[in-house]
Design an enzyme around this catalytic site. Structure first.
Site, mmCIF file in Angstrom:
data_model
loop_
_atom_site.group_PDB
_atom_site.id
_atom_site.type_symbol
_atom_site.label_atom_id
_atom_site.label_comp_id
_atom_site.label_asym_id
_atom_site.label_seq_id
_atom_site.Cartn_x
_atom_site.Cartn_y
_atom_site.Cartn_z
ATOM 1 N N MET A 29 0.853 -1.193 0.000
ATOM 2 C CA MET A 29 0.000 0.000 0.000
ATOM 3 C C MET A 29 0.890 1.245 0.000
ATOM 4 O O MET A 29 0.448 2.331 0.377
ATOM 5 C CB MET A 29 -0.921 -0.008 1.223
ATOM 6 C CG MET A 29 -1.866 -1.207 1.213
ATOM 7 S SD MET A 29 -3.448 -0.881 2.011
ATOM 8 C CE MET A 29 -2.935 -0.620 3.675
ATOM 9 N N GLY A 30 2.141 1.068 -0.410
ATOM 10 C CA GLY A 30 3.051 2.212 -0.520
ATOM 11 C C GLY A 30 3.684 2.611 0.805
ATOM 12 O O GLY A 30 3.630 1.857 1.775
ATOM 13 N N ASN A 34 11.949 -0.614 5.044
ATOM 14 C CA ASN A 34 12.872 -1.743 4.890
ATOM 15 C C ASN A 34 12.173 -3.106 4.851
ATOM 16 O O ASN A 34 12.721 -4.062 4.311
ATOM 17 C CB ASN A 34 13.905 -1.731 6.018
ATOM 18 C CG ASN A 34 15.000 -0.732 5.710
ATOM 19 O OD1 ASN A 34 15.185 -0.343 4.545
ATOM 20 N ND2 ASN A 34 15.699 -0.274 6.731
ATOM 21 N N HIS A 36 9.339 -3.725 3.239
ATOM 22 C CA HIS A 36 8.980 -3.924 1.827
ATOM 23 C C HIS A 36 10.234 -4.226 0.999
ATOM 24 O O HIS A 36 10.215 -5.062 0.106
ATOM 25 C CB HIS A 36 8.300 -2.669 1.261
ATOM 26 C CG HIS A 36 7.016 -2.311 1.942
ATOM 27 N ND1 HIS A 36 6.901 -1.243 2.793
ATOM 28 C CD2 HIS A 36 5.794 -2.904 1.886
ATOM 29 C CE1 HIS A 36 5.649 -1.176 3.239
ATOM 30 N NE2 HIS A 36 4.956 -2.162 2.710
ATOM 31 N N GLY A 150 4.683 -10.434 4.196
ATOM 32 C CA GLY A 150 5.456 -10.382 5.443
ATOM 33 C C GLY A 150 4.740 -11.127 6.558
ATOM 34 O O GLY A 150 3.514 -11.184 6.594
ATOM 35 N N LYS A 152 4.823 -10.133 9.502
ATOM 36 C CA LYS A 152 4.416 -9.135 10.494
ATOM 37 C C LYS A 152 2.898 -9.169 10.655
ATOM 38 O O LYS A 152 2.382 -9.121 11.756
ATOM 39 C CB LYS A 152 4.863 -7.743 10.066
ATOM 40 C CG LYS A 152 4.402 -6.718 11.042
ATOM 41 C CD LYS A 152 4.697 -5.319 10.597
ATOM 42 C CE LYS A 152 3.855 -4.379 11.396
ATOM 43 N NZ LYS A 152 2.575 -4.088 10.783
HETATM 44 O O1 PAF Z 1 -0.234 -5.875 3.901
HETATM 45 C C1 PAF Z 1 -0.591 -4.948 3.137
HETATM 46 O O2 PAF Z 1 0.130 -3.994 2.874
HETATM 47 C C2 PAF Z 1 -1.988 -4.985 2.521
HETATM 48 O O3 PAF Z 1 -2.914 -5.539 3.381
HETATM 49 C C3 PAF Z 1 -2.013 -5.694 1.159
HETATM 50 C C4 PAF Z 1 -1.635 -7.159 1.258
HETATM 51 C C5 PAF Z 1 -1.095 -4.983 0.189
HETATM 52 C C6 PAF Z 1 -3.432 -5.643 0.578
HETATM 53 O O4 PAF Z 1 -3.877 -4.339 0.400
#
Ligand code: PAF
Length: 510
Positions: A29-30, A34, A36, A150, A152
């Site tokens: 979701m942007g 680290n 990501h 992740g 998390k």
């Molecule tokens: O974990 C996330 O960032 C969100 O829940 C995901 C998997 C991108 C879905 O919107």
């Protein structure tokens, strides 16, 4: 390969047709951090697939309008980060693209109640329905081979694994451990909202969880009330703190080796989650199967790849048989046998060829126990009650603290009935005879003709599966793998995938 940014759902199809490769998909979701980056770089290093990162703030998974409005938006930086760490393509759709108004083809999904009503589901109504809906939509558009997530968000991971299973999607989920900041708090896009004091509180929360994990290793129990008291004394607002089974999210049971301690706290407007896995011992893989099923080779590779101890129980029975024959011991006499067993020590030591040698009473017997003489007697000797009792005890001693992969014929049923993963490896008699014949470690097998080898294997199967004590049978909860037509690497990879699916990556860090 030219790096691309895709903004329209229609472009995805075209892009997919042109790339000529499987896809690793990293949904986000942007506001990339680290955590990501670790997802993107893990995908990059895993294989030579094309990496696609999506950036889409999914309104359906926000139960709070203010949270959605305040969600950090850092798109230019996210693009830079993604490309710098291994993304080949970035998908940045608009809300209308993902959820076209009046489009009846969009499936709005419901997350399964049993997994979504616990923990974060308690206070975030509809959150996991929104996650399932968007991920299902993205998977159908992108059709990736691998989906990277992740640990998390452990509950999210479980729900998405369930989605893949129930919708029979052809994608494998790869997870990475929770990534933590320099001060131990889990990395999260929402951390930017934390004030200095709030950060201090979450640091205390995370360190309490870690402390509980350490204590659990020693004491094998946990005192939830005590932890809640400590957190409350710091005026930390606890939304939940639960000790659960890591896969069902039901209350943890005494017999669970791995359990989940998960909590959510509120700091000002920000809500943060963290968890640890509690473990009584490290995981155990049990691999059972008949002679020639390939289990020795497969087990050795798995031990090496997963950095687990390799427990070759067959060698223990062979070593003992060797000693009884060499010393001419009448093993049919119970008292005599008991006396001999008292003074026996069997140990494994790694050798320079990156294999292991087996020693019985300090004598290295690795080569000698592979003779046809031992092959023809080992089944009989291993069906003696005293022998089994003695060696099962020795094997359990070796496995006390876990962290091993054991192969044999009664590992999942008798030696380690609580092993986290049980595999029953088998192959047709024809295939097994062929393998025996080409086994470079067994000169004698090479000299015997194929027909005789098949008869010997049949006889051994019969003896092993009909003996009174610990016969060779598949444990109820074992997964059967028939290895005919598969390479060793394929079987090894399949078992490692099953292991990774069951055992959180976080518990595998040494
Ligand atoms: O974990 C996330 O960032 C969100 O829940 C995901 C998997 C991108 C879905 O919107």
């Amino acid at each position: 390969m030219k790096k691309v940014i895709i903004r329209k759902t229609e472009e995805i199809e075209n892009w997919r047709r042109n790339i000529n490769s499987e896809i690793n998909f990293i949904p986000t979701m942007g506001n990339l951090h680290n955590g990501h980056i670790k997802l993107i770089s893990t995908a990059k290093n895993d294989n030579s697939n094309v990496n696609l990162v999506s950036i889409f703030i999914n309104p359906l998974q926000f139960d709070n309008k203010v949270d959605l409005e305040n969600y950090p938006k850092t798109i230019d930086n996210d693009i830079k980060i993604s490309f710098a760490h291994g993304a080949d393509a970035i998908f940045i759709p608009s809300t209308e693209d993902i959820y076209p108004p009046n489009n009846k083809n969009i499936k709005f999904l419901k997350a399964p109640k049993d997994l979504s009503s616990a923990l974060c589901g308690l206070n975030r109504t509809g959150h996991f329905d929104g996650v399932c809906t968007v991920v299902y939509r993205l998977l159908n558009l992108i059709k990736p081979k691998n989906l990277y997530l992740g640990e998390k968000d452990w509950q999210q991971l479980l729900i998405l694994k369930n989605l893949v299973l129930t919708k029979k999607l052809n994608v494998s989920i790869k997870s990475i451990p929770t990534q933590r900041d320099f001060d131990g708090i889990p990395l999260s896009s929402r951390n930017v909202h934390l004030s200095k004091n709030e950060r201090k509180l979450i640091r205390f929360f995370s360190s309490e969880l870690l402390e509980a994990k350490k204590n659990f290793q020693q004491e094998k129990k946990i005192n939830l009330k005590e932890i809640i008291k400590k957190l409350s004394s710091k005026k930390i607002l606890i939304e939940y703190l639960e000790h659960l089974h890591p896969h069902t999210l039901q209350t943890a049971r005494l017999e669970d080796n791995i359990s989940l301690l998960a909590g959510a706290i509120r700091c000002g407007e920000t809500r943060l989650i963290d968890h640890v896995f509690l473990m009584k011992r490290r995981p155990i893989i049990a691999i059972d199967g008949p002679a020639g099923s390939g289990k020795s080779t497969v087990t050795k590779f798995i031990a090496k790849k997963l950095k687990l101890l390799y427990l070759d129980t067959g060698s223990m029975y062979r070593a003992l048989s060797w000693l009884l024959i060499k010393e001419n011991i009448d093993y049919k006499k119970e008292k005599k046998l008991q006396n001999v067993l008292k003074d026996i020590s069997i140990v494994f030591k790694s050798n320079t060829n990156s294999y292991q040698d087996v020693f019985i009473n300090n004598y290295c017997v690795t080569e000698e126990i592979r003779s046809q003489e031992i092959s023809s007697i080992v089944s009989k000797i291993s069906s003696i009650k005293e022998v089994r009792k003695f060696l099962v005890k020795e094997q359990r001693k070796i496995g006390e603290s876990g962290g091993l992969v054991a192969e044999g014929r009664d590992i999942g049923t008798t030696v380690f009935p609580h092993a986290e993963l049980k595999i029953f490896l088998t192959a047709s008699i024809d295939e097994r005879a062929k393998r025996r014949k080409s086994d470079k470690n067994s000169k004698e097998s090479q000299e015997i003709d194929l027909h005789t080898l098949k008869e010997l294997i049949k006889k051994r199967d019969f003896e092993d599966s009909t003996r009174e004590i610990s016969p060779l049978i598949k444990a109820n909860d074992a997964i059967e793998i028939i290895t005919d037509g598969y390479s060793i690497n394929e079987v090894v990879d399949k078992i490692i995938d099953l292991y990774n699916d069951k055992i959180p990556k976080e518990t595998q860090i040494q």
